[in-house]
Design a protein around this motif. Structure first.
Motif, PDB file in Angstrom:
ATOM      1  N   SER A   1       0.827  -1.216   0.000  1.00  0.00           N
ATOM      2  CA  SER A   1       0.000   0.000   0.000  1.00  0.00           C
ATOM      3  C   SER A   1       0.861   1.267   0.000  1.00  0.00           C
ATOM      4  CB  SER A   1      -0.962   0.002   1.185  1.00  0.00           C
ATOM      5  OG  SER A   1      -1.813  -1.127   1.103  1.00  0.00           O
TER       6      SER A   1
ATOM      7  N   GLY B   1       2.166 -12.309  -1.561  1.00  0.00           N
ATOM      8  CA  GLY B   1       3.098 -11.370  -0.931  1.00  0.00           C
ATOM      9  C   GLY B   1       2.861 -11.420   0.565  1.00  0.00           C
TER      10      GLY B   1
ATOM     11  N   GLY C   1      -0.927  -7.679  -5.979  1.00  0.00           N
ATOM     12  CA  GLY C   1      -0.321  -6.379  -5.660  1.00  0.00           C
ATOM     13  C   GLY C   1      -1.038  -5.204  -6.293  1.00  0.00           C
TER      14      GLY C   1
HETATM   15  N1  LIG Z   1      -7.532  -4.298   2.158  1.00  0.00           N
HETATM   16  C1  LIG Z   1      -6.592  -4.039   3.048  1.00  0.00           C
HETATM   17  O1  LIG Z   1      -6.856  -3.803   4.229  1.00  0.00           O
HETATM   18  C2  LIG Z   1      -5.174  -4.060   2.600  1.00  0.00           C
HETATM   19  C3  LIG Z   1      -4.151  -3.976   3.552  1.00  0.00           C
HETATM   20  C4  LIG Z   1      -2.840  -4.100   3.120  1.00  0.00           C
HETATM   21  C5  LIG Z   1      -2.536  -4.259   1.780  1.00  0.00           C
HETATM   22  N2  LIG Z   1      -3.550  -4.285   0.884  1.00  0.00           N
HETATM   23  C6  LIG Z   1      -3.280  -4.497  -0.544  1.00  0.00           C
HETATM   24  O2  LIG Z   1      -3.100  -5.887  -0.754  1.00  0.00           O
HETATM   25  C7  LIG Z   1      -2.298  -6.075  -1.920  1.00  0.00           C
HETATM   26  C8  LIG Z   1      -1.161  -7.037  -1.616  1.00  0.00           C
HETATM   27  O3  LIG Z   1      -0.223  -6.403  -0.752  1.00  0.00           O
HETATM   28  P1  LIG Z   1       1.211  -7.088  -0.480  1.00  0.00           P
HETATM   29  O4  LIG Z   1       1.934  -6.167   0.440  1.00  0.00           O
HETATM   30  O5  LIG Z   1       1.025  -8.500  -0.126  1.00  0.00           O
HETATM   31  O6  LIG Z   1       1.849  -6.993  -1.950  1.00  0.00           O
HETATM   32  P2  LIG Z   1       3.063  -7.821  -2.613  1.00  0.00           P
HETATM   33  O7  LIG Z   1       3.547  -7.007  -3.751  1.00  0.00           O
HETATM   34  O8  LIG Z   1       4.015  -8.236  -1.546  1.00  0.00           O
HETATM   35  O9  LIG Z   1       2.365  -9.161  -3.157  1.00  0.00           O
HETATM   36  C9  LIG Z   1       1.530  -9.167  -4.281  1.00  0.00           C
HETATM   37  C10 LIG Z   1       1.746 -10.451  -5.067  1.00  0.00           C
HETATM   38  O10 LIG Z   1       0.835 -10.482  -6.177  1.00  0.00           O
HETATM   39  C11 LIG Z   1       1.493 -11.209  -7.216  1.00  0.00           C
HETATM   40  N3  LIG Z   1       0.776 -11.030  -8.478  1.00  0.00           N
HETATM   41  C12 LIG Z   1       0.887 -10.036  -9.395  1.00  0.00           C
HETATM   42  N4  LIG Z   1       0.025 -10.252 -10.425  1.00  0.00           N
HETATM   43  C13 LIG Z   1      -0.636 -11.407 -10.147  1.00  0.00           C
HETATM   44  C14 LIG Z   1      -1.656 -12.150 -10.811  1.00  0.00           C
HETATM   45  N5  LIG Z   1      -2.198 -11.730 -11.959  1.00  0.00           N
HETATM   46  N6  LIG Z   1      -2.098 -13.303 -10.232  1.00  0.00           N
HETATM   47  C15 LIG Z   1      -1.591 -13.717  -9.044  1.00  0.00           C
HETATM   48  N7  LIG Z   1      -0.635 -13.047  -8.379  1.00  0.00           N
HETATM   49  C16 LIG Z   1      -0.170 -11.903  -8.912  1.00  0.00           C
HETATM   50  C17 LIG Z   1       2.906 -10.667  -7.170  1.00  0.00           C
HETATM   51  O11 LIG Z   1       3.824 -11.526  -7.828  1.00  0.00           O
HETATM   52  C18 LIG Z   1       3.148 -10.597  -5.657  1.00  0.00           C
HETATM   53  O12 LIG Z   1       3.738 -11.795  -5.175  1.00  0.00           O
HETATM   54  C19 LIG Z   1      -1.838  -4.678  -2.342  1.00  0.00           C
HETATM   55  O13 LIG Z   1      -2.694  -4.200  -3.348  1.00  0.00           O
HETATM   56  C20 LIG Z   1      -2.016  -3.879  -1.070  1.00  0.00           C
HETATM   57  O14 LIG Z   1      -2.153  -2.499  -1.314  1.00  0.00           O
HETATM   58  C21 LIG Z   1      -4.845  -4.198   1.267  1.00  0.00           C
END
Ligand SMILES: NC(=O)c1ccc[n+]([C@@H]2O[C@H](COP(=O)([O-])OP(=O)(O)OC[C@H]3O[C@@H](n4cnc5c(N)ncnc54)[C@H](O)[C@@H]3O)[C@@H](O)[C@H]2O)c1
Ligand SMILES: [Zn+2]
Ligand SMILES: [Zn+2]
Length: 374
Positions: free
Chosen positions: A44, A199, A266
Motif C-alpha cells: 500500500s 506477498g 499487488g
Molecule cells: N484491504 C486491506 O486492508 C489491505 C491492507 C494491506 C494491503 N492491501 C493491498 O493488498 C495487496 C497485496 O499487498 P502485499 O503487500 O502483499 O503486496 P506484494 O507485492 O508483496 O504481493 C503481491 C503479489 O501479487 C502477485 N501477483 C501479481 N500479479 C498477479 C496475478 N495476476 N495473479 C496472481 N498473483 C499476482 C505478485 O507476484 C506478488 O507476489 C496490495 O494491493 C495492497 O495495497 C490491502
C-alpha cells in the motif's frame, strides 16, 4: 515543542521515497512518541508512490506497519508509559464511534483522514514539518521514521517478550491476510480455497486458511519464488494463473469450483475480480483485499452468474479484524507456535533503503521486507 528525526517521504506521485530530516512534535494529549524498532514494507505504501492511491498532503511520510518503544507520553494520557512496547495499527480505533460500537473498529470513523496524514480532528494540524511545510503522516503513523508521534487510537501495547521486528508485521500484513481467510471468506474445515497473490498479505491468507481447516489451499502467483514460499505457509497446490487454479479447484469439488477465492494481488484490476468470481462455486465467496488504481471503476463480471449462482463478492479492510482484539491474539498465536512470523521476513533494509526495497517488491524477491532501525 518539537525535535528532529529522520523519515522517508514522497514529495510527489509518481515518486520515490527519500530520507529527510523533519521536525516532529512532542506528544500532545492522547498522543505518544515511539522510537521505532522495525517497520514493514507493505504494497500500500507503494500505491502511494505510484499514485494508484493518491494522498492528500506532500511531502508525505510513508509507512503503516511498525513496532517500537514509547519514548514520550503526552499530558493527561492514561494507559501508556515510557518504555512500553507497542505495535501500530494502520487503522485507528477510537472505541466510541458508531462503527467501533458495532464491533467494526477496522471501519472506525477516525479513518476518514488517514491519507491526509493530519491530526484526526483538524486537517490543518500536522505533527511533522519539513522546512516549515506540513508533512502528512501515512495512516497518521508514518512508521518509516526513526521516531514518530501518533494518536493513542493507533497504538496497541504488546507483551515485552515479543520480538519487535516480527511484531511490526501485526500492524497490517498479518491481520489483513489472516482475517481475509478467517473473517471475510469464512473458510470452513474441508474447504477448497484459492489465494491469488503471494506477498505479505497472501502468505497470511494462506496461514488463515490452514488455521480454519481448508483441505485444498491453492496458491496463485506468476513468480516461482512466491510459490515456493507459499508451501512454507501451508499451500497444498501451486499455479501461476487464476484460470489454472480454477480448473484444479473444479477437479476436486465435483466440478463446482472453489469455496472461496481471496484476491491479494499487488495491483488489482477488474479482470482479476472477474476471474476470481468465475473460480468459485454456487454461493461461494470472493474476498477482495488487494488494491490498484482506486479511482478505477468496473469489472467485466457476469451479472447473471453473480445473481443466479448466489455468489458473494466481499471487500475486506484489515481482514475485517479488530485491532485491539486481534493484534494481541495473533501475537499470542505466534508465541505458542500457531502462526509463522519469522518466515515472512525475507530481507531487512535500513531507513535509507526504502526506495530500493520497493524496487525489490516489483522484482518479486520478497515476501515481506522490513526496515530495521538502529
Ligand atoms: N484491504 C486491506 O486492508 C489491505 C491492507 C494491506 C494491503 N492491501 C493491498 O493488498 C495487496 C497485496 O499487498 P502485499 O503487500 O502483499 O503486496 P506484494 O507485492 O508483496 O504481493 C503481491 C503479489 O501479487 C502477485 N501477483 C501479481 N500479479 C498477479 C496475478 N495476476 N495473479 C496472481 N498473483 C499476482 C505478485 O507476484 C506478488 O507476489 C496490495 O494491493 C495492497 O495495497 C490491502
Ligand atoms: Zn498494509
Ligand atoms: Zn471509532
Amino acid at each position: 515543542m518539537s525535535f528532529t528525526t529522520r523519515t522517508s517521504v514522497l514529495r510527489q506521485a509518481p515518486g520515490r521515497y527519500e530520507t529527510v530530516t523533519v521536525e516532529l512534535d512532542e506528544p500532545r494529549r492522547n498522543e505518544v512518541t515511539v522510537k521505532m524498532v522495525a517497520a514493514g514494507l507493505c504494497h500500500s505504501d507503494d500505491h502511494a508512490a505510484t499514485g494508484d492511491i493518491p494522498v492528500g498532503t506532500y511531502p508525505f511520510a510513508g509507512g503503516h506497519e511498525g513496532a517500537g518503544v514509547i519514548s514520550a507520553v503526552g499530558p493527561d494520557t492514561p494507559d501508556f508509559e515510557v518504555g512500553d512496547h507497542v505495535v501500530f495499527s494502520f487503522l485507528p480505533a477510537c472505541g466510541r464511534c458508531e462503527f467501533c460500537a458495532r464491533g467494526l473498529s477496522n471501519l472506525c470513523d477516525l479513518g476518514a483522514t488517514l491519507l491526509v496524514g493530519s491530526r484526526w480532528n483538524d486537517p490543518t494540524s500536522f505533527r511533522m514539518h519539513l522546512d516549515g511545510v506540513p508533512v502528512g503522516q501515512q495512516c497518521g503513523i508514518s512508521t518509516f521514521s526513526e521516531y514518530t508521534t501518533a494518536s493513542v487510537a493507533s497504538v496497541i501495547k504488546i507483551d515485552k517478550s515479543l520480538p519487535l521486528k516480527q511484531a511490526a508485521l501485526l500492524s497490517c500484513g498479518v491481520p489483513t491476510g489472516w482475517g481475509a481467510a478467517v473473517n471475510s471468506a469464512r473458510v470452513r474445515p474441508g474447504d477448497t480455497v484459492i489465494v491469488a497473490g503471494i506477498g505479505g498479505i497472501g502468505a497470511n491468507a494462506l496461514q488463515g486458511a490452514v488455521h480454519a481447516g481448508a483441505s485444498h489451499i491453492i496458491a496463485v502467483d506468476p513468480v516461482d519464488f512466491k510459490l515456493a514460499k507459499a508451501k512454507e505457509f501451508g499451500a497444498t497446490h501451486f499455479y501461476s494463473t487464476i484460470e489454472e487454479a480454477t480448473e484444479f479447484a473444479r477437479s476436486v469439488t465435483n466440478g463446482q469450483g472453489a469455496d472461496a477465492t481471496i484476491v491479494t494481488i499487488g495491483v488489482v484490476d477488474g479482470e482479476h475480480v472477474a476471474q476470481a468470481l468465475a473460480s468459485i462455486r454456487k454461493a461461494g465467496t470472493v474476498v477482495l483485499t488487494g488494491l490498484g488504481d482506486i479511482s478505477a471503476a468496473g469489472a467485466p463480471i457476469l451479472l447473471g452468474d453473480l445473481t443466479l449462482m448466489q455468489k458473494r463478492l466481499q471487500g475486506s479492510l484489515f481482514g475485517e479484524a479488530n485491532p485491539r482484539r486481534d493484534i494481541p491474539n495473533l501475537a499470542r498465536m505466534y508465541q505458542v507456535g500457531q502462526l509463522k512470523l519469522d518466515e515472512l521476513i525475507t530481507r531487512e533494509y535500513t531507513l535509507d533503503q526504502v526506495a530500493e526495497a520497493y524496487d525489490d517488491m516489483h522484482a518479486g524477491t520478497n515476501i515481506r521486507g522490513v526496515v530495521v532501525f538502529d
